[in-house]
Write a protein that holds these residues in place. Structure first.
Motif, PDB file in Angstrom:
ATOM      1  N   ASP A 162      45.699  41.374  30.422  1.00 36.58           N
ATOM      2  CA  ASP A 162      46.840  40.467  30.536  1.00 36.58           C
ATOM      3  C   ASP A 162      47.425  40.127  29.170  1.00 36.58           C
ATOM      4  O   ASP A 162      48.208  39.202  29.032  1.00 36.58           O
ATOM      5  CB  ASP A 162      46.468  39.198  31.301  1.00 36.58           C
ATOM      6  N   HIS A 215      53.171  40.482  37.641  1.00 30.87           N
ATOM      7  CA  HIS A 215      53.196  39.638  38.830  1.00 30.87           C
ATOM      8  C   HIS A 215      54.643  39.393  39.251  1.00 30.87           C
ATOM      9  O   HIS A 215      55.383  38.688  38.563  1.00 30.87           O
ATOM     10  CB  HIS A 215      52.478  38.320  38.577  1.00 30.87           C
ATOM     11  N   VAL A 246      50.791  41.368  43.297  1.00 29.58           N
ATOM     12  CA  VAL A 246      49.844  40.270  43.158  1.00 29.58           C
ATOM     13  C   VAL A 246      48.656  40.811  42.362  1.00 29.58           C
ATOM     14  O   VAL A 246      48.037  41.808  42.778  1.00 29.58           O
ATOM     15  CB  VAL A 246      49.396  39.758  44.538  1.00 29.58           C
ATOM     16  N   PRO A 247      48.339  40.204  41.227  1.00 23.94           N
ATOM     17  CA  PRO A 247      47.323  40.784  40.337  1.00 23.94           C
ATOM     18  C   PRO A 247      45.992  41.140  40.999  1.00 23.94           C
ATOM     19  O   PRO A 247      45.519  42.267  40.861  1.00 23.94           O
ATOM     20  CB  PRO A 247      47.160  39.723  39.248  1.00 23.94           C
ATOM     21  N   TRP A 248      45.360  40.207  41.708  1.00 22.60           N
ATOM     22  CA  TRP A 248      44.047  40.518  42.270  1.00 22.60           C
ATOM     23  C   TRP A 248      44.129  41.678  43.249  1.00 22.60           C
ATOM     24  O   TRP A 248      43.241  42.540  43.280  1.00 22.60           O
ATOM     25  CB  TRP A 248      43.387  39.292  42.922  1.00 22.60           C
ATOM     26  N   THR A 274      38.035  36.130  32.548  1.00 27.12           N
ATOM     27  CA  THR A 274      38.470  35.011  33.366  1.00 27.12           C
ATOM     28  C   THR A 274      38.870  33.888  32.419  1.00 27.12           C
ATOM     29  O   THR A 274      38.309  33.754  31.337  1.00 27.12           O
ATOM     30  CB  THR A 274      37.382  34.531  34.344  1.00 27.12           C
ATOM     31  N   SER A 288      41.817  31.888  41.626  1.00 29.11           N
ATOM     32  CA  SER A 288      41.250  32.659  40.539  1.00 29.11           C
ATOM     33  C   SER A 288      41.392  34.137  40.847  1.00 29.11           C
ATOM     34  O   SER A 288      40.896  34.622  41.858  1.00 29.11           O
ATOM     35  CB  SER A 288      39.774  32.309  40.360  1.00 29.11           C
ATOM     36  N   VAL A 289      42.068  34.841  39.958  1.00 32.53           N
ATOM     37  CA  VAL A 289      42.206  36.285  40.120  1.00 32.53           C
ATOM     38  C   VAL A 289      40.814  36.912  40.119  1.00 32.53           C
ATOM     39  O   VAL A 289      40.480  37.724  40.988  1.00 32.53           O
ATOM     40  CB  VAL A 289      43.080  36.883  38.991  1.00 32.53           C
ATOM     41  N   ARG A 347      38.884  36.380  43.380  1.00 32.75           N
ATOM     42  CA  ARG A 347      39.372  37.225  44.481  1.00 32.75           C
ATOM     43  C   ARG A 347      38.998  38.690  44.284  1.00 32.75           C
ATOM     44  O   ARG A 347      38.687  39.391  45.237  1.00 32.75           O
ATOM     45  CB  ARG A 347      40.873  37.056  44.633  1.00 32.75           C
TER      46      ARG A 347
END
Length: 151
Positions: A11, A41, A87-89, A108, A121-122, A125
């Motif tokens: 990221d 995102h 969606v990132p996750w 994280t 929380s990405v 998930r």
């Protein structure tokens, strides 16, 4: 025996950069190949009005991903960059499945409380839905020995 494959979502934060260092070290030990992933995102409410901005962001992201890719290759490892929108996750899990990752290494931010409840929380998930093990790194604060002794 097939070569191990690690997925490393980035990221562009300092913490993700530290995670990439860890991934490189681990990959060198087992001669794993890396897939570096950045997810743009795109909110569900973003319509066609944002198409041009998203295309520009994707181009900028691909350019920014070149530096981490160069670091991995300079370490003597095989790597590719992947840029996705969504969606990132969910994209992390989908790329892990599609590319048959053996391990996901990700950072994280460690949000807690209301911030965590509202944003989720990405990492959490990804852990729940990943098709492979997930190694989560937390931000570590370095303190000098002298400042630790003074306390």
């Amino acid at each position: 025996m097939t070569q191990s494959h690690f997925l490393v979502p980035l990221d562009f934060s300092e913490h993700a950069d530290q995670t990439l260092d860890y991934a490189i070290d681990l990959a060198q030990q087992v001669q794993a190949r890396l897939t570096l992933l950045h997810v743009i995102h795109v909110p569900a409410w973003a319509g066609r009005d944002f198409t041009l901005q998203i295309a520009e962001l994707e181009t900028d992201t691909e350019r920014a991903m070149q530096a981490p890719l160069n670091r991995v290759r300079a370490a003597g490892l095989s790597a590719v960059n992947v840029v996705r929108q969504g969606v990132p996750w969910h994209q992390i899990v989908e790329v892990a499945k599609a590319r048959q990752a053996d391990l996901i290494l990700m950072s994280t931010h460690g949000h807690t409380g209301l911030h965590h409840v509202l944003l989720g929380s990405v990492a959490e998930r990804v852990v729940r839905h990943a098709p492979c093990p997930v190694l989560i790194t937390r931000r570590h604060h370095v303190t000098s020995r002298s400042s630790a002794k003074e306390k």
